[in-house]
Motif scaffolding. Structure first.
Motif, PDB file in Angstrom:
ATOM      1  N   UNK A   1      66.776 -56.491  49.729  1.00  0.00           N
ATOM      2  CA  UNK A   1      67.834 -57.178  50.432  1.00  0.00           C
ATOM      3  C   UNK A   1      67.204 -58.257  51.306  1.00  0.00           C
ATOM      4  N   UNK A   2      67.707 -59.474  51.162  1.00  0.00           N
ATOM      5  CA  UNK A   2      67.161 -60.582  51.945  1.00  0.00           C
ATOM      6  C   UNK A   2      67.544 -60.446  53.409  1.00  0.00           C
ATOM      7  N   UNK A   3      66.559 -60.712  54.272  1.00  0.00           N
ATOM      8  CA  UNK A   3      66.793 -60.662  55.710  1.00  0.00           C
ATOM      9  C   UNK A   3      65.726 -61.485  56.411  1.00  0.00           C
ATOM     10  N   UNK A   4      65.864 -61.608  57.692  1.00  0.00           N
ATOM     11  CA  UNK A   4      64.948 -62.414  58.504  1.00  0.00           C
ATOM     12  C   UNK A   4      64.002 -61.568  59.359  1.00  0.00           C
ATOM     13  N   UNK A   5      63.865 -60.285  59.025  1.00  0.00           N
ATOM     14  CA  UNK A   5      63.062 -59.394  59.856  1.00  0.00           C
ATOM     15  C   UNK A   5      61.638 -59.896  60.035  1.00  0.00           C
ATOM     16  N   UNK A   6      61.010 -60.315  58.970  1.00  0.00           N
ATOM     17  CA  UNK A   6      59.620 -60.789  59.047  1.00  0.00           C
ATOM     18  C   UNK A   6      59.496 -61.970  60.015  1.00  0.00           C
ATOM     19  N   UNK A   7      60.412 -62.913  59.918  1.00  0.00           N
ATOM     20  CA  UNK A   7      60.386 -64.109  60.760  1.00  0.00           C
ATOM     21  C   UNK A   7      60.638 -63.743  62.225  1.00  0.00           C
ATOM     22  N   UNK A   8      61.650 -62.904  62.458  1.00  0.00           N
ATOM     23  CA  UNK A   8      61.994 -62.507  63.822  1.00  0.00           C
ATOM     24  C   UNK A   8      60.845 -61.736  64.462  1.00  0.00           C
ATOM     25  N   UNK A   9      60.248 -60.823  63.712  1.00  0.00           N
ATOM     26  CA  UNK A   9      59.122 -60.060  64.247  1.00  0.00           C
ATOM     27  C   UNK A   9      57.946 -60.980  64.558  1.00  0.00           C
ATOM     28  N   UNK A  10      57.696 -61.965  63.715  1.00  0.00           N
ATOM     29  CA  UNK A  10      56.600 -62.901  63.960  1.00  0.00           C
ATOM     30  C   UNK A  10      56.852 -63.705  65.236  1.00  0.00           C
ATOM     31  N   UNK A  11      58.085 -64.159  65.417  1.00  0.00           N
ATOM     32  CA  UNK A  11      58.420 -64.930  66.623  1.00  0.00           C
ATOM     33  C   UNK A  11      58.241 -64.092  67.885  1.00  0.00           C
ATOM     34  N   UNK A  12      58.535 -62.800  67.777  1.00  0.00           N
ATOM     35  CA  UNK A  12      58.424 -61.909  68.930  1.00  0.00           C
ATOM     36  C   UNK A  12      57.041 -61.246  69.016  1.00  0.00           C
ATOM     37  N   UNK A  13      56.162 -61.612  68.060  1.00  0.00           N
ATOM     38  CA  UNK A  13      54.798 -61.088  68.008  1.00  0.00           C
ATOM     39  C   UNK A  13      54.780 -59.564  67.938  1.00  0.00           C
ATOM     40  N   UNK A  14      55.631 -59.028  67.059  1.00  0.00           N
ATOM     41  CA  UNK A  14      55.717 -57.584  66.866  1.00  0.00           C
ATOM     42  C   UNK A  14      55.136 -57.196  65.517  1.00  0.00           C
ATOM     43  N   UNK A  15      54.612 -55.994  65.455  1.00  0.00           N
ATOM     44  CA  UNK A  15      54.114 -55.422  64.206  1.00  0.00           C
ATOM     45  C   UNK A  15      55.046 -54.293  63.803  1.00  0.00           C
ATOM     46  N   UNK A  16      54.955 -53.894  62.544  1.00  0.00           N
ATOM     47  CA  UNK A  16      55.782 -52.797  62.052  1.00  0.00           C
ATOM     48  C   UNK A  16      55.580 -51.560  62.907  1.00  0.00           C
ATOM     49  N   UNK A  17      54.352 -51.283  63.291  1.00  0.00           N
ATOM     50  CA  UNK A  17      54.062 -50.090  64.100  1.00  0.00           C
ATOM     51  C   UNK A  17      54.766 -50.161  65.459  1.00  0.00           C
ATOM     52  N   UNK A  18      54.933 -51.369  66.007  1.00  0.00           N
ATOM     53  CA  UNK A  18      55.654 -51.517  67.275  1.00  0.00           C
ATOM     54  C   UNK A  18      57.113 -51.096  67.113  1.00  0.00           C
ATOM     55  N   UNK A  19      57.734 -51.576  66.040  1.00  0.00           N
ATOM     56  CA  UNK A  19      59.141 -51.242  65.783  1.00  0.00           C
ATOM     57  C   UNK A  19      59.268 -49.742  65.531  1.00  0.00           C
ATOM     58  N   UNK A  20      58.361 -49.190  64.762  1.00  0.00           N
ATOM     59  CA  UNK A  20      58.359 -47.746  64.489  1.00  0.00           C
ATOM     60  C   UNK A  20      58.238 -46.944  65.785  1.00  0.00           C
ATOM     61  N   UNK A  21      57.261 -47.289  66.608  1.00  0.00           N
ATOM     62  CA  UNK A  21      57.029 -46.541  67.854  1.00  0.00           C
ATOM     63  C   UNK A  21      58.211 -46.641  68.820  1.00  0.00           C
ATOM     64  N   UNK A  22      58.842 -47.796  68.861  1.00  0.00           N
ATOM     65  CA  UNK A  22      59.907 -48.016  69.834  1.00  0.00           C
ATOM     66  C   UNK A  22      61.294 -47.579  69.361  1.00  0.00           C
ATOM     67  N   UNK A  23      61.497 -47.478  68.041  1.00  0.00           N
ATOM     68  CA  UNK A  23      62.831 -47.123  67.529  1.00  0.00           C
ATOM     69  C   UNK A  23      62.891 -45.754  66.879  1.00  0.00           C
ATOM     70  N   UNK A  24      61.752 -45.266  66.378  1.00  0.00           N
ATOM     71  CA  UNK A  24      61.757 -44.001  65.657  1.00  0.00           C
ATOM     72  C   UNK A  24      62.177 -44.141  64.203  1.00  0.00           C
ATOM     73  N   UNK A  25      62.478 -45.355  63.768  1.00  0.00           N
ATOM     74  CA  UNK A  25      62.805 -45.596  62.361  1.00  0.00           C
ATOM     75  C   UNK A  25      61.516 -45.453  61.564  1.00  0.00           C
ATOM     76  N   UNK A  26      61.596 -44.810  60.412  1.00  0.00           N
ATOM     77  CA  UNK A  26      60.381 -44.545  59.639  1.00  0.00           C
ATOM     78  C   UNK A  26      59.675 -45.839  59.238  1.00  0.00           C
TER      79      UNK A  26
END
Length: 67
Positions: A1-26
């Protein structure tokens, strides 16, 4: 599914592990959205990510409002 997650995370200087640690999403789910390989993410997952990133679902999906 197309989305802007990669771009938004890059702008906010976030890594996948940051989102995982802060949200609990796998990590698998986040990577699937990040790589745009997830076909049908749940609405609750999308909303949780949007709340965390302080964006709207329209921003997540790259939907721009024409004025």
């Amino acid at each position: 599914m197309e989305n802007e997650l990669r771009v938004i995370m890059a702008k906010k200087k976030l890594k996948v592990v940051d989102v995982f640690n802060d949200t609990g999403i796998s990590k698998t789910t986040i990577y699937g959205l990040y790589e745009e390989t997830t076909q049908h993410p749940s609405a609750s997952t999308i909303l949780k990510i949007c709340e965390y990133l302080e964006i709207t679902p329209n921003e997540f999906f790259g939907i721009k409002k024409d004025r």
